[in-house]
Design an enzyme around this catalytic site. Sequence first.
Site, PDB file in Angstrom:
ATOM      1  N   ARG A 182      -1.236   9.085  -9.682  1.00  0.00           N
ATOM      2  CA  ARG A 182      -1.275   7.877  -8.901  1.00  0.00           C
ATOM      3  C   ARG A 182      -0.598   6.673  -9.611  1.00  0.00           C
ATOM      4  O   ARG A 182       0.167   5.686  -9.068  1.00  0.00           O
ATOM      5  CB  ARG A 182      -2.609   7.667  -8.556  1.00  0.00           C
ATOM      6  CG  ARG A 182      -3.053   8.622  -7.497  1.00  0.00           C
ATOM      7  CD  ARG A 182      -4.675   8.137  -7.245  1.00  0.00           C
ATOM      8  NE  ARG A 182      -4.695   6.649  -6.917  1.00  0.00           N
ATOM      9  CZ  ARG A 182      -4.494   6.302  -5.904  1.00  0.00           C
ATOM     10  NH1 ARG A 182      -3.934   7.227  -4.640  1.00  0.00           N
ATOM     11  NH2 ARG A 182      -4.407   4.997  -5.226  1.00  0.00           N
ATOM     12  N   LEU A 230      10.130 -20.926  -3.632  1.00  0.00           N
ATOM     13  CA  LEU A 230       9.202 -19.961  -3.044  1.00  0.00           C
ATOM     14  C   LEU A 230       7.755 -20.117  -3.842  1.00  0.00           C
ATOM     15  O   LEU A 230       7.781 -19.758  -4.953  1.00  0.00           O
ATOM     16  CB  LEU A 230       9.570 -18.392  -3.034  1.00  0.00           C
ATOM     17  CG  LEU A 230       8.606 -17.235  -2.628  1.00  0.00           C
ATOM     18  CD1 LEU A 230       8.623 -17.315  -1.014  1.00  0.00           C
ATOM     19  CD2 LEU A 230       8.778 -15.979  -3.151  1.00  0.00           C
ATOM     20  N   ASP A 247       0.940  -1.328  -0.098  1.00  0.00           N
ATOM     21  CA  ASP A 247       0.014   0.022  -0.017  1.00  0.00           C
ATOM     22  C   ASP A 247       0.924   1.384   0.030  1.00  0.00           C
ATOM     23  O   ASP A 247       1.832   0.944   0.497  1.00  0.00           O
ATOM     24  CB  ASP A 247      -0.805  -0.143   1.296  1.00  0.00           C
ATOM     25  CG  ASP A 247      -1.963   0.950   1.090  1.00  0.00           C
ATOM     26  OD1 ASP A 247      -2.439   1.518   0.064  1.00  0.00           O
ATOM     27  OD2 ASP A 247      -2.414   1.390   2.285  1.00  0.00           O
ATOM     28  N   GLY A 248       0.286   2.319  -0.660  1.00  0.00           N
ATOM     29  CA  GLY A 248       1.020   3.488  -0.551  1.00  0.00           C
ATOM     30  C   GLY A 248       1.686   4.128  -1.851  1.00  0.00           C
ATOM     31  O   GLY A 248       2.205   5.075  -1.856  1.00  0.00           O
ATOM     32  N   ASN A 249       1.080   3.483  -2.976  1.00  0.00           N
ATOM     33  CA  ASN A 249       1.731   3.955  -4.463  1.00  0.00           C
ATOM     34  C   ASN A 249       1.438   5.126  -4.648  1.00  0.00           C
ATOM     35  O   ASN A 249       2.018   5.993  -5.313  1.00  0.00           O
ATOM     36  CB  ASN A 249       1.300   2.852  -5.286  1.00  0.00           C
ATOM     37  CG  ASN A 249       1.915   1.478  -5.270  1.00  0.00           C
ATOM     38  OD1 ASN A 249       2.649   1.365  -4.175  1.00  0.00           O
ATOM     39  ND2 ASN A 249       1.297   0.696  -6.174  1.00  0.00           N
ATOM     40  N   TRP A 281       2.864   8.232  -2.676  1.00  0.00           N
ATOM     41  CA  TRP A 281       4.102   8.198  -3.128  1.00  0.00           C
ATOM     42  C   TRP A 281       4.395   8.949  -4.076  1.00  0.00           C
ATOM     43  O   TRP A 281       5.204  10.037  -4.247  1.00  0.00           O
ATOM     44  CB  TRP A 281       4.793   6.753  -3.137  1.00  0.00           C
ATOM     45  CG  TRP A 281       6.252   6.894  -3.648  1.00  0.00           C
ATOM     46  CD1 TRP A 281       7.319   6.559  -2.923  1.00  0.00           C
ATOM     47  CD2 TRP A 281       6.713   6.890  -5.123  1.00  0.00           C
ATOM     48  NE1 TRP A 281       8.654   6.668  -3.715  1.00  0.00           N
ATOM     49  CE2 TRP A 281       8.230   6.885  -4.916  1.00  0.00           C
ATOM     50  CE3 TRP A 281       6.195   7.106  -6.252  1.00  0.00           C
ATOM     51  CZ2 TRP A 281       9.069   6.921  -6.177  1.00  0.00           C
ATOM     52  CZ3 TRP A 281       7.054   7.080  -7.277  1.00  0.00           C
ATOM     53  CH2 TRP A 281       8.567   7.133  -7.242  1.00  0.00           C
ATOM     54  N   GLU A 298     -12.662  -4.230  -3.927  1.00  0.00           N
ATOM     55  CA  GLU A 298     -13.009  -3.122  -3.796  1.00  0.00           C
ATOM     56  C   GLU A 298     -12.442  -2.022  -4.678  1.00  0.00           C
ATOM     57  O   GLU A 298     -12.998  -0.941  -4.593  1.00  0.00           O
ATOM     58  CB  GLU A 298     -12.742  -2.679  -2.272  1.00  0.00           C
ATOM     59  CG  GLU A 298     -13.602  -3.514  -1.149  1.00  0.00           C
ATOM     60  CD  GLU A 298     -13.299  -4.812  -1.125  1.00  0.00           C
ATOM     61  OE1 GLU A 298     -12.430  -5.451  -1.119  1.00  0.00           O
ATOM     62  OE2 GLU A 298     -14.427  -5.684  -1.013  1.00  0.00           O
ATOM     63  N   HIS A 331       2.206   3.143  -9.125  1.00  0.00           N
ATOM     64  CA  HIS A 331       2.220   1.796  -9.273  1.00  0.00           C
ATOM     65  C   HIS A 331       3.278   1.229 -10.148  1.00  0.00           C
ATOM     66  O   HIS A 331       3.977   0.039  -9.792  1.00  0.00           O
ATOM     67  CB  HIS A 331       0.686   1.441  -9.840  1.00  0.00           C
ATOM     68  CG  HIS A 331      -0.592   1.863  -9.253  1.00  0.00           C
ATOM     69  ND1 HIS A 331      -0.664   1.452  -7.766  1.00  0.00           N
ATOM     70  CD2 HIS A 331      -1.632   2.489  -9.499  1.00  0.00           C
ATOM     71  CE1 HIS A 331      -2.001   2.197  -7.648  1.00  0.00           C
ATOM     72  NE2 HIS A 331      -2.488   2.670  -8.504  1.00  0.00           N
ATOM     73  N   ARG A 348     -12.059   2.526  -7.949  1.00  0.00           N
ATOM     74  CA  ARG A 348     -11.598   3.629  -8.324  1.00  0.00           C
ATOM     75  C   ARG A 348     -11.790   4.281  -9.794  1.00  0.00           C
ATOM     76  O   ARG A 348     -12.478   3.711 -10.357  1.00  0.00           O
ATOM     77  CB  ARG A 348      -9.939   3.081  -8.340  1.00  0.00           C
ATOM     78  CG  ARG A 348      -9.521   2.749  -6.731  1.00  0.00           C
ATOM     79  CD  ARG A 348      -8.168   2.382  -6.701  1.00  0.00           C
ATOM     80  NE  ARG A 348      -7.851   2.207  -5.261  1.00  0.00           N
ATOM     81  CZ  ARG A 348      -6.547   2.008  -4.899  1.00  0.00           C
ATOM     82  NH1 ARG A 348      -5.390   2.293  -5.522  1.00  0.00           N
ATOM     83  NH2 ARG A 348      -6.599   1.832  -3.413  1.00  0.00           N
ATOM     84  N   SER A 377      -7.736  -5.404  -5.000  1.00  0.00           N
ATOM     85  CA  SER A 377      -8.797  -5.903  -4.372  1.00  0.00           C
ATOM     86  C   SER A 377     -10.137  -5.922  -4.595  1.00  0.00           C
ATOM     87  O   SER A 377     -10.291  -5.203  -5.929  1.00  0.00           O
ATOM     88  CB  SER A 377      -8.977  -5.197  -2.799  1.00  0.00           C
ATOM     89  OG  SER A 377      -9.579  -3.987  -2.965  1.00  0.00           O
TER      90      SER A 377
END
Length: 247
Positions: free
Chosen positions: A30, A128, A17-19, A22, A64, A34, A68, A62
């Site tokens: 925005r 991984l 979170d926070g793109n 930033w 949600e 990303h 946007r 998400s």
Amino acid sequence: MSKKFVDVPEHIAIVMDGNGRWANARGLTRVEGHRAGEAALMDVIEGAIKAGVKYLTVFAFSTENWKRSPDEVKFLMNYNREVLRRRRDQLNGWNVKIRWAGRRPKLWPTVIDELLTAEKLTSKNTGLTFTMCVNYGSRIEILDAVNQIVEDSNSGKLKGKVTEKTIQKYLLTKNLPDVDLFIRSSGEQRISNFLLWQSAYAEFVFLDVLWPDFNREHLWGAIEQYSKRNRRFGGAVDKPKKAKRSG
Ligand code: IPE
Ligand code: IPE
Ligand code: MG
């Protein structure tokens, strides 16, 4: 070179979170935020491998996030697809097994195709397990599971009582163990509908770093915090301190 810890979480989940903040802080739009998040993600994946983490699950989009602006949603759809295409060979070279957790409705078919291609390409890898949560939301995931359980019970496909294991098997994350360490960047201290069932006993670390500035050192710092925590899972150990007696 690997990185040693006292206690390495088997499964780490990250809300990247926070793109937007930033980017806006730099006078950019925005979506530039990303774009800047890709390098952070790759560094964190490498850091997780070096630390010996087995499962890394990240929140990329998400259920949600459709709220946007159409431009941002469109950018994110294209961007997820591009990142997968650009990075899948590198991740394959790192022996990473790529997985997708998310819902099909609304998600762009081209994004689903790219996710499934990456899954297929890396399906035999043994390093991984990296799960990308795209069009993921935990409440709807649980709701979908409940409806499927009802349907399968009615048709006789599922027999007997529903247990915690049954529910776990119907979730989008059915092949993943519970989350041990839940990290969120950007300073926000909330779950935002990410892995609710799976994080019932996770340890939470909230870091005041915006995602594009996040790197493996932040991940390792969070693992360091995790290894100092005392996980009890509801249990308790009685250790009374010796009372001091005078005289
Ligand atoms: C996280 O950054 C990325 C996605 C949700 C896709 P944000 O876009 O939420 O950035 P902030 O939180 O608005 O700064
Ligand atoms: C959560 O972040 C979703 C992702 C990181 C993909 P959001 O930025 O959408 O969450 P809220 O709106 O701050 O709760
Ligand atoms: Mg956000």
